[in-house]
Motif scaffolding. Sequence first.
Motif, PDB file in Angstrom:
ATOM      1  N   UNK A   1       3.764   3.764   5.454  1.00 59.97           N
ATOM      2  CA  UNK A   1       2.523   3.082   5.059  1.00 59.97           C
ATOM      3  C   UNK A   1       2.771   1.981   4.043  1.00 59.97           C
ATOM      4  N   UNK A   2       3.966   1.952   3.474  1.00 56.75           N
ATOM      5  CA  UNK A   2       4.229   1.011   2.395  1.00 56.75           C
ATOM      6  C   UNK A   2       4.279  -0.435   2.873  1.00 56.75           C
ATOM      7  N   UNK A   3       4.752  -0.651   4.106  1.00 58.38           N
ATOM      8  CA  UNK A   3       4.884  -2.037   4.581  1.00 58.38           C
ATOM      9  C   UNK A   3       3.541  -2.737   4.653  1.00 58.38           C
ATOM     10  N   UNK A   4       2.515  -2.029   5.078  1.00 52.86           N
ATOM     11  CA  UNK A   4       1.191  -2.671   5.141  1.00 52.86           C
ATOM     12  C   UNK A   4       0.641  -2.921   3.743  1.00 52.86           C
ATOM     13  N   UNK A   5       0.956  -2.027   2.799  1.00 50.61           N
ATOM     14  CA  UNK A   5       0.524  -2.248   1.418  1.00 50.61           C
ATOM     15  C   UNK A   5       1.188  -3.492   0.843  1.00 50.61           C
ATOM     16  N   UNK A   6       2.477  -3.644   1.112  1.00 54.00           N
ATOM     17  CA  UNK A   6       3.184  -4.837   0.624  1.00 54.00           C
ATOM     18  C   UNK A   6       2.642  -6.093   1.297  1.00 54.00           C
ATOM     19  N   UNK A   7       2.367  -6.002   2.579  1.00 55.42           N
ATOM     20  CA  UNK A   7       1.815  -7.159   3.279  1.00 55.42           C
ATOM     21  C   UNK A   7       0.491  -7.599   2.657  1.00 55.42           C
TER      22      UNK A   7
END
Length: 468
Positions: free
Chosen positions: A209-215
């Motif tokens: 889920x972290x990649x979408x948060x970073x995006x």
Amino acid sequence: MSATSEPTTAPPAPADVNALAEKVWPPDAERNDDGSVAFGGVPVADLQHRFGTPLYVLDENAVRARAREVREAFDIAAERHGTRAKVYYAAKAFLCTETVRWVTAEGLSVDVATGGELAVALAAGAPAERLGLHGNNKSEVELTRAVTSGVGTVVVDSLIEIERLAAIAAGHGVVQDVSVRVNSGVHAETHDFLATAHEDQKFGFALDAAESAVARIRELPSLRFIGLHCHIGSQIFGAAGFAESASRVIGLHARLLEGGEIPTVNLGGGFGIAYTEADDPTPIADLAEEIVSAVARECAARGIAVPVLAFEPGRAIVGRAGVTLYEVGTVKPVTVADDLQRLYVSVDGGMSDNARTALYGAAYSARIVSRRSDVPPALSRVVGKHCEAGDIVVDAEWLPGDVAPGDLLAVPATGAYCFSLASNYNYIPRPPVVAVGGGAARVIVRGETIDDLLARDAGVPAPTEGNA
């Protein structure tokens, strides 16, 4: 842990019940010719006379030396692998303005987790850019204070917080640096309440889920993504868990590099210390080298540069430097089984000044420090004065068989989380904290009095001016 059963792992009887285990007690602790112990060159009798008991005693030189040792260990390891390290002191372990001044003077930054901790760090004069703010539920007030104070990094913990922080930063015309806390899925070998990287808990984002948060952060002009943050737990021995966690975090870091520069990876803290002679923590220089080497290997395998590495030790800085001093009030022999008798040694504090034994089943050791004894040791349980069967300070220890009321008893390795978790249970005032070093002692946190407790009770009439 049962309050009435035989200890499952009673320590072996010591060869010398007066000895102070080298890796457990503060380095400057020594037993004098008269049999009493001095901390930082200050005899325990002087400490009791001046400040009373219970008393938290913190060796300033030990804190400073350990802060330097940890910083230098990670600096050396990082330089060996072509990068830099940044060490934060995890303030939740023990926090007051003096300790902030000590660690920042030794080159550390400071990690805070609430508005109160932030206020203490700022009141101590810590440069705001050297502070990091954690927390899974930071309020708008806390985030606003962080932004307007110039806090270096805010570690974001949820999508809601990302939006909240972005709006606050935009409203103040600031671009705020943020890290994203992730859960690596590594299950640290520690108490369940101290393991913080498994999936089913309140902190951070799962790796997927972290990649979408970073995006989302990269879409917001008021936020700047500077790196990932991971913390696998506390009181961990060895580097295997850290190495495995690093491999997973670096994998995510590599994927995120496709979207832009990421200067930092923060691998948290949680390095263990010795609470008893049986504990064998990894030396910090070895730990630093093993963790940084693991990161370097993962980066090399992916063809990427090693980022700046940040770490957040707290207990490892301050734990061994602290000792709690008590006076023995009563001694009661209790027959546990036909062939086993235990001494219950009651002291004038307890779970209000050290909740860790009741909370985690934490193991501690203890010694009589006001005198030497040649009497054979007796299996003992050090307990407090609270109206609670679980009010245990040291579950199983060998103390001199002639331990008696009036003896001074000290529990080592209480520099971390004892003061921080202290309470007024049973309306007992919290003890003062005294810094020692070079034969001198001074109060760095004032103790409470009964009058202090009553002053907070709205039903107690305020003193009139003439009686104030």
